[in-house]
Motif scaffolding. Structure first.
Motif, PDB file in Angstrom:
ATOM      1  N   VAL A  36      66.177  16.917 -20.787  1.00 22.38           N
ATOM      2  CA  VAL A  36      66.681  18.363 -20.336  1.00 22.38           C
ATOM      3  C   VAL A  36      67.872  17.896 -19.522  1.00 22.38           C
ATOM      4  N   ASP A  37      68.960  18.802 -19.706  1.00 24.05           N
ATOM      5  CA  ASP A  37      69.878  18.875 -18.672  1.00 24.05           C
ATOM      6  C   ASP A  37      69.581  19.957 -17.571  1.00 24.05           C
ATOM      7  N   LYS A  38      69.522  19.174 -16.283  1.00 21.79           N
ATOM      8  CA  LYS A  38      68.919  20.235 -15.402  1.00 21.79           C
ATOM      9  C   LYS A  38      70.017  21.173 -14.953  1.00 21.79           C
ATOM     10  N   TYR A  39      71.252  21.257 -15.208  1.00 23.94           N
ATOM     11  CA  TYR A  39      72.047  22.058 -14.938  1.00 23.94           C
ATOM     12  C   TYR A  39      72.062  23.480 -15.523  1.00 23.94           C
ATOM     13  N   ASN A  40      71.844  23.226 -16.895  1.00 17.19           N
ATOM     14  CA  ASN A  40      71.955  24.437 -17.662  1.00 17.19           C
ATOM     15  C   ASN A  40      70.811  24.895 -18.417  1.00 17.19           C
ATOM     16  N   GLY A  41      69.660  23.794 -18.299  1.00 16.82           N
ATOM     17  CA  GLY A  41      68.407  23.826 -18.872  1.00 16.82           C
ATOM     18  C   GLY A  41      68.226  23.707 -20.425  1.00 16.82           C
ATOM     19  N   LYS A  42      69.379  23.215 -20.821  1.00 19.06           N
ATOM     20  CA  LYS A  42      69.286  22.792 -22.277  1.00 19.06           C
ATOM     21  C   LYS A  42      68.475  21.565 -22.545  1.00 19.06           C
ATOM     22  N   ILE A  43      67.515  21.939 -23.787  1.00 24.61           N
ATOM     23  CA  ILE A  43      66.806  20.824 -24.226  1.00 24.61           C
ATOM     24  C   ILE A  43      67.663  19.754 -25.080  1.00 24.61           C
ATOM     25  N   LEU A  44      67.991  18.642 -24.785  1.00 25.56           N
ATOM     26  CA  LEU A  44      68.616  17.608 -25.548  1.00 25.56           C
ATOM     27  C   LEU A  44      67.812  16.904 -26.599  1.00 25.56           C
ATOM     28  N   LYS A  45      66.831  16.048 -26.018  1.00 22.15           N
ATOM     29  CA  LYS A  45      66.131  15.459 -27.260  1.00 22.15           C
ATOM     30  C   LYS A  45      64.473  15.444 -26.750  1.00 22.15           C
ATOM     31  N   ILE A  46      63.722  14.945 -27.656  1.00 26.29           N
ATOM     32  CA  ILE A  46      62.299  14.984 -27.528  1.00 26.29           C
ATOM     33  C   ILE A  46      61.727  13.593 -27.898  1.00 26.29           C
ATOM     34  N   GLY A  47      60.679  13.221 -27.263  1.00 29.26           N
ATOM     35  CA  GLY A  47      59.948  12.056 -27.897  1.00 29.26           C
ATOM     36  C   GLY A  47      60.515  10.863 -27.590  1.00 29.26           C
ATOM     37  N   GLN A  48      60.691  10.086 -28.647  1.00 25.94           N
ATOM     38  CA  GLN A  48      61.223   8.659 -28.576  1.00 25.94           C
ATOM     39  C   GLN A  48      62.763   8.786 -28.093  1.00 25.94           C
ATOM     40  N   ASP A  49      63.265   9.825 -29.192  1.00 27.24           N
ATOM     41  CA  ASP A  49      64.860   9.601 -28.621  1.00 27.24           C
ATOM     42  C   ASP A  49      65.092  10.069 -27.274  1.00 27.24           C
ATOM     43  N   ALA A  50      64.271  11.033 -26.480  1.00 28.42           N
ATOM     44  CA  ALA A  50      64.411  11.296 -25.162  1.00 28.42           C
ATOM     45  C   ALA A  50      63.894  10.093 -24.079  1.00 28.42           C
ATOM     46  N   GLN A  51      63.032   9.391 -24.435  1.00 32.17           N
ATOM     47  CA  GLN A  51      62.512   8.333 -23.693  1.00 32.17           C
ATOM     48  C   GLN A  51      63.565   7.213 -23.671  1.00 32.17           C
ATOM     49  N   ARG A  52      64.365   6.993 -24.924  1.00 35.21           N
ATOM     50  CA  ARG A  52      65.455   5.931 -24.785  1.00 35.21           C
ATOM     51  C   ARG A  52      66.716   6.565 -24.212  1.00 35.21           C
ATOM     52  N   MET A  53      66.957   7.776 -23.794  1.00 36.37           N
ATOM     53  CA  MET A  53      67.974   8.263 -22.864  1.00 36.37           C
ATOM     54  C   MET A  53      67.951   7.807 -21.398  1.00 36.37           C
ATOM     55  N   LEU A  54      66.569   7.836 -21.123  1.00 34.91           N
ATOM     56  CA  LEU A  54      66.086   8.035 -19.556  1.00 34.91           C
ATOM     57  C   LEU A  54      66.969   6.698 -19.155  1.00 34.91           C
ATOM     58  N   GLY A  55      67.495   6.787 -17.912  1.00 36.46           N
ATOM     59  CA  GLY A  55      68.096   5.674 -17.178  1.00 36.46           C
ATOM     60  C   GLY A  55      69.532   5.149 -17.784  1.00 36.46           C
ATOM     61  N   ARG A  56      69.883   5.761 -18.943  1.00 35.90           N
ATOM     62  CA  ARG A  56      71.298   5.430 -19.530  1.00 35.90           C
ATOM     63  C   ARG A  56      72.056   6.719 -19.616  1.00 35.90           C
ATOM     64  N   THR A  57      71.864   7.638 -18.607  1.00 36.13           N
ATOM     65  CA  THR A  57      72.595   8.892 -19.102  1.00 36.13           C
ATOM     66  C   THR A  57      73.000   9.330 -17.731  1.00 36.13           C
ATOM     67  N   PRO A  58      73.771  10.540 -17.498  1.00 38.93           N
ATOM     68  CA  PRO A  58      74.113  10.865 -16.143  1.00 38.93           C
ATOM     69  C   PRO A  58      73.093  11.494 -15.601  1.00 38.93           C
ATOM     70  N   ALA A  59      73.103  11.411 -14.244  1.00 41.14           N
ATOM     71  CA  ALA A  59      72.053  12.052 -13.456  1.00 41.14           C
ATOM     72  C   ALA A  59      71.505  13.662 -13.578  1.00 41.14           C
ATOM     73  N   ASN A  60      72.471  14.015 -14.266  1.00 35.86           N
ATOM     74  CA  ASN A  60      72.048  15.498 -14.737  1.00 35.86           C
ATOM     75  C   ASN A  60      70.907  15.648 -15.689  1.00 35.86           C
ATOM     76  N   ILE A  61      70.732  14.669 -16.462  1.00 33.05           N
ATOM     77  CA  ILE A  61      69.666  14.477 -17.687  1.00 33.05           C
ATOM     78  C   ILE A  61      68.458  14.019 -16.776  1.00 33.05           C
ATOM     79  N   VAL A  62      67.476  14.850 -17.068  1.00 28.24           N
ATOM     80  CA  VAL A  62      66.026  14.385 -16.277  1.00 28.24           C
ATOM     81  C   VAL A  62      64.969  14.516 -17.601  1.00 28.24           C
ATOM     82  N   ALA A  63      63.798  13.745 -17.348  1.00 30.50           N
ATOM     83  CA  ALA A  63      62.607  13.654 -18.266  1.00 30.50           C
ATOM     84  C   ALA A  63      61.737  14.865 -17.686  1.00 30.50           C
ATOM     85  N   ILE A  64      61.407  15.639 -18.463  1.00 26.87           N
ATOM     86  CA  ILE A  64      60.222  16.521 -18.223  1.00 26.87           C
ATOM     87  C   ILE A  64      59.129  16.128 -19.043  1.00 26.87           C
ATOM     88  N   HIS A  65      57.842  15.932 -18.513  1.00 24.41           N
ATOM     89  CA  HIS A  65      56.597  15.715 -19.145  1.00 24.41           C
ATOM     90  C   HIS A  65      55.763  17.110 -19.100  1.00 24.41           C
TER      91      HIS A  65
END
Length: 343
Positions: A36-65
Motif C-alpha cells: 500500500v502507498d501510505k501517502y494516498n492509501g492506494k493498494i498497489l499489489k497483493i500476495g507474492q507480487d506485494a512481497q517481492r516489492m518489500l525492501g526494494r521500493t520507496p519508503a512510502n510503500i508499506v506492507a499491510i497484513h
C-alpha cells in the motif's frame, strides 16, 4: 458447467492464503500481504507480487497484513485482496461463487460479520464459515460425524489454536498469539541479547527452517548469519548453533504447552480417553518446526502426529465441505454445527 462448479474454499491465515476450487483442488497460494502507498492509501499489489516489492521500493510503500490471529484487522484491504483472488479464478464464470471460509473457533460475532461482509463485497453469492479445527480434521481424513473426541493443534503464522472436536463441533478451544512468527521473533531477540547484533525476521525464519528445533537435531550443527552490530552500526556475522535455538525457543514453546494442558484440563472426562486413543493431530506451518510433535507427545503422554501437507490440510478439508453446501443450507448435516450466513 453447473451452478456450484466454481464454489471456493478459502483458508485465509495471518501469513498465507489458500484457495481451493471445487473440482480442481488448490488453485492459489499467496502470502497474506498487501503493498500500500501510505501517502494516498492506494493498494498497489497483493500476495507474492506485494512481497517481492518489500525492501526494494520507496519508503512510502508499506506492507499491510490484513489478517491477524485468523480474523480481519483491516476490512477494506481484506475485501480488496479477496476480490482480487476470487476474480483471478472466476473471471470467466457466469455465476458468482459460494465461498466457504475457515475461521478460528474463538472468533467473535463481530469478527464473523466482518468476514462475511468482506466476502460478499468480494463477489460471493453466499458465505459459509467453517472452524479451522474441523477443516483440519476433515483434511486429515477424520470422520467428524462420530461422537469421538479428537484434539487438533493448528500452529499458523500468528496464532496457535488448540481445539477438541466431537460430533463435528468444537467442544473446547484455546487460542494463543504464539505461533510461527513468535519463534522468529524469539530468534531475533536471542541474537540481539547474546551477540549484540540485529538480524531481520526473514533471516530468523531461515534459521528456524534450516537448523531450528525444540529438541536436539542430530542432522545439523550451526550456521553463519549476518546482521548489524548494535554498537557501531557496522556489518557483523556470528555462527549460531542448533542448540542455541532450542534455548531461544523455550519461552514460546512453553506458552503453547501451557495452552495445550489448559485445554486438556477443561476437556470432559469422557472425551479424554478418546484423545488418548486417537492421538493429537497437528497442522499449520509452525507444526513443521523440528521436534515440536515429539515434545508435545512427551509433555502430554498422548501420541502426536503432524498431518501430511500440514500447510494445506485445512484448505483440503474445507474443499471437501464444498460437496455438502446444499446439505448445510438445508440443515441436513446435523453433525455440522457452524452456522451458514447469507449476504
Amino acid at each position: 458447467m453447473t451452478v456450484f462448479e466454481k464454489d471456493i474454499a478459502i483458508d485465509m491465515g495471518s501469513s498465507s492464503t489458500l484457495l481451493f476450487e471445487q473440482g480442481k483442488g488448490i488453485v492459489a497460494r499467496e502470502p497474506t500481504v498487501v503493498a500500500v502507498d501510505k501517502y494516498n492509501g492506494k493498494i498497489l499489489k497483493i500476495g507474492q507480487d506485494a512481497q517481492r516489492m518489500l525492501g526494494r521500493t520507496p519508503a512510502n510503500i508499506v506492507a499491510i497484513h490484513p489478517i491477524d490471529s485468523g480474523v480481519i484487522s483491516d476490512y477494506e484491504i481484506t475485501a480488496h485482496m479477496l476480490r482480487e483472488l476470487v476474480n483471478s479464478i472466476t473471471s470467466f464464470s457466469l455465476f458468482k461463487p459460494c465461498l466457504l471460509i475457515c475461521v478460528p473457533s474463538s472468533i467473535s460475532g463481530v469478527e464473523e460479520r466482518a468476514m462475511i461482509d468482506a466476502a460478499i463485497e468480494a463477489g460471493a453469492r453466499k458465505v459459509y464459515l467453517l472452524e479451522t479445527a474441523v477443516a483440519t480434521a476433515l483434511g486429515a481424513g477424520v470422520d467428524i460425524s462420530k461422537p469421538d473426541g479428537r484434539m487438533v493443534i493448528d500452529i499458523g503464522g500468528g496464532t496457535c489454536e488448540i481445539a477438541v472436536i466431537s460430533v463435528g463441533g468444537v467442544v473446547e478451544v484455546e487460542s494463543v498469539k504464539t505461533a510461527g512468527a513468535a519463534f522468529d521473533e524469539a530468534i531475533v531477540n536471542y541474537v540481539r541479547k547474546k551477540y549484540n547484533m540485529l538480524i531481520g525476521l526473514s533471516t530468523a525464519e531461515e534459521l528456524k527452517r534450516t537448523i531450528g528445533g525444540v529438541i536436539t537435531r542430530p542432522d545439523v550443527g550451526s550456521q553463519e548469519v549476518k546482521g548489524r552490530n548494535l554498537t557501531n552500526g557496522l556489518p557483523k556475522s556470528a555462527v549460531i548453533s542448533s542448540a542455541e535455538l532450542i534455548e531461544a525457543f523455550v519461552d514460546p514453546m512453553n506458552r503453547i504447552l501451557d495452552a495445550i494442558h489448559l485445554v486438556l484440563e477443561r476437556t470432559p472426562p469422557q472425551l479424554v480417553g478418546d484423545l488418548d486413543r486417537n492421538g493429537i493431530i497437528m497442522s499449520g506451518g509452525g507444526s513443521l518446526i523440528y521436534g515440536i510433535d515429539r515434545l508435545i507427545e512427551r509433555s502430554t503422554g498422548i501420541r502426536t502426529v503432524v498431518v501430511d501437507d500440514a500447510i494445506s490440510c485445512a484448505a483440503y478439508g474445507a474443499g471437501k465441505m464444498l460437496n455438502h453446501l446444499e446439505d448445510m443450507q438445508d440443515g441436513m448435516m446435523n453433525f455440522y454445527r457452524k452456522r451458514q450466513l447469507k449476504g
